[in-house]
Design a protein around this motif. Structure first.
Motif, PDB file in Angstrom:
ATOM      1  N   ARG A  32      73.925   6.164  57.815  1.00 11.98           N
ATOM      2  CA  ARG A  32      74.423   6.254  56.446  1.00 11.98           C
ATOM      3  C   ARG A  32      73.303   6.064  55.440  1.00 11.98           C
ATOM      4  NH1 ARG A  32      78.546   2.196  55.430  1.00 11.98           N
ATOM      5  NH2 ARG A  32      77.705   1.038  57.158  1.00 11.98           N
ATOM      6  N   ALA A  33      72.076   6.095  55.913  1.00 11.68           N
ATOM      7  CA  ALA A  33      70.899   5.974  55.059  1.00 11.68           C
ATOM      8  C   ALA A  33      70.138   7.293  55.113  1.00 11.68           C
ATOM      9  CB  ALA A  33      70.022   4.825  55.551  1.00 11.68           C
ATOM     10  N   PRO A  34      69.213   7.508  54.187  1.00 12.90           N
ATOM     11  CA  PRO A  34      68.411   8.739  54.246  1.00 12.90           C
ATOM     12  C   PRO A  34      67.662   8.845  55.578  1.00 12.90           C
ATOM     13  CG  PRO A  34      68.078   7.608  52.160  1.00 12.90           C
ATOM     14  CD  PRO A  34      68.910   6.709  53.014  1.00 12.90           C
ATOM     15  N   ALA A  35      67.393  10.065  55.985  1.00 13.54           N
ATOM     16  CA  ALA A  35      66.778  10.325  57.290  1.00 13.54           C
ATOM     17  C   ALA A  35      65.422   9.641  57.443  1.00 13.54           C
ATOM     18  CB  ALA A  35      66.633  11.823  57.509  1.00 13.54           C
ATOM     19  N   PHE A  36      64.639   9.572  56.351  1.00 14.34           N
ATOM     20  CA  PHE A  36      63.318   8.950  56.469  1.00 14.34           C
ATOM     21  C   PHE A  36      63.421   7.461  56.778  1.00 14.34           C
ATOM     22  CE2 PHE A  36      64.230   8.331  51.988  1.00 14.34           C
ATOM     23  CZ  PHE A  36      63.704   7.076  51.715  1.00 14.34           C
ATOM     24  N   LEU A  37      64.513   6.805  56.395  1.00 10.65           N
ATOM     25  CA  LEU A  37      64.705   5.391  56.744  1.00 10.65           C
ATOM     26  C   LEU A  37      65.317   5.257  58.134  1.00 10.65           C
ATOM     27  CD1 LEU A  37      66.062   3.718  53.492  1.00 10.65           C
ATOM     28  CD2 LEU A  37      63.844   3.398  54.564  1.00 10.65           C
TER      29      LEU A  37
END
Length: 166
Positions: free
Chosen positions: A135-140
């Protein structure tokens, strides 16, 4: 036209101030000053306001400053963490109109609050949970790798960490 700019000592972005050498001190000092100024406004009117309204004002106009980007400076060190914690302690004494010599723990229980350090810890766990559940951006999300253990009789899990940063 002979102006030579001086080197920058700090950088402010999205409301977070940081020294170029990556110290949290400048940001925490800035947050501390903002919060104490807002607490001074509440204190000026505290004789006219009931306890519930003083608490609501603290939660609405001071606590967001203490929570904003707290995950970033969570590991700021004991001294800086104590600076921030003292702001909440001061607010508790002011809200409940207790003398400064009153211990903070009973006041915290009366208000139903936790320490700011605990709040920062919970916020960090929430961010990690968002990363692990995509549920977080892909980079994280890509920064976390879970070790899959196939052995049912896995040895003692104390001091074992099955979550690693890339």
């Amino acid at each position: 036209d002979s102006y030579v700019p001086s080197p920058m000592k700090s950088l402010v972005g999205l409301g977070v101030a940081a020294l170029i050498i990556c110290s949290s001190c400048l940001h925490i000092d800035s947050v501390r000053k903002k919060c104490l100024a807002k607490l001074a406004l509440i204190r000026r009117a505290d004789h006219y306001l009931p306890c519930s309204i003083r608490k609501l004002l603290y939660l609405a106009i001071v606590l967001p400053h203490l929570d904003y980007c707290s995950v970033v400076w969570h590991s700021c060190g004991t001294t800086l963490s104590d600076w921030v914690e003292r702001i909440q302690n001061y607010a508790m004494h002011m809200i409940l109109q207790k003398p400064p010599t009153t211990r903070s723990h009973p006041l915290r229980q009366m208000l139903g609050w936790t320490t700011l350090h605990h709040r920062r810890h919970l916020a960090m766990l929430g961010k990690v949970h968002c990363c692990l559940t995509n549920r977080a951006p892909a980079f994280l999300t890509a920064k976390f790798v879970a070790n899959v253990v196939h052995n049912v009789n896995y040895p003692s899990t104390r001091r074992k960490n099955n979550l690693h940063l890339k």
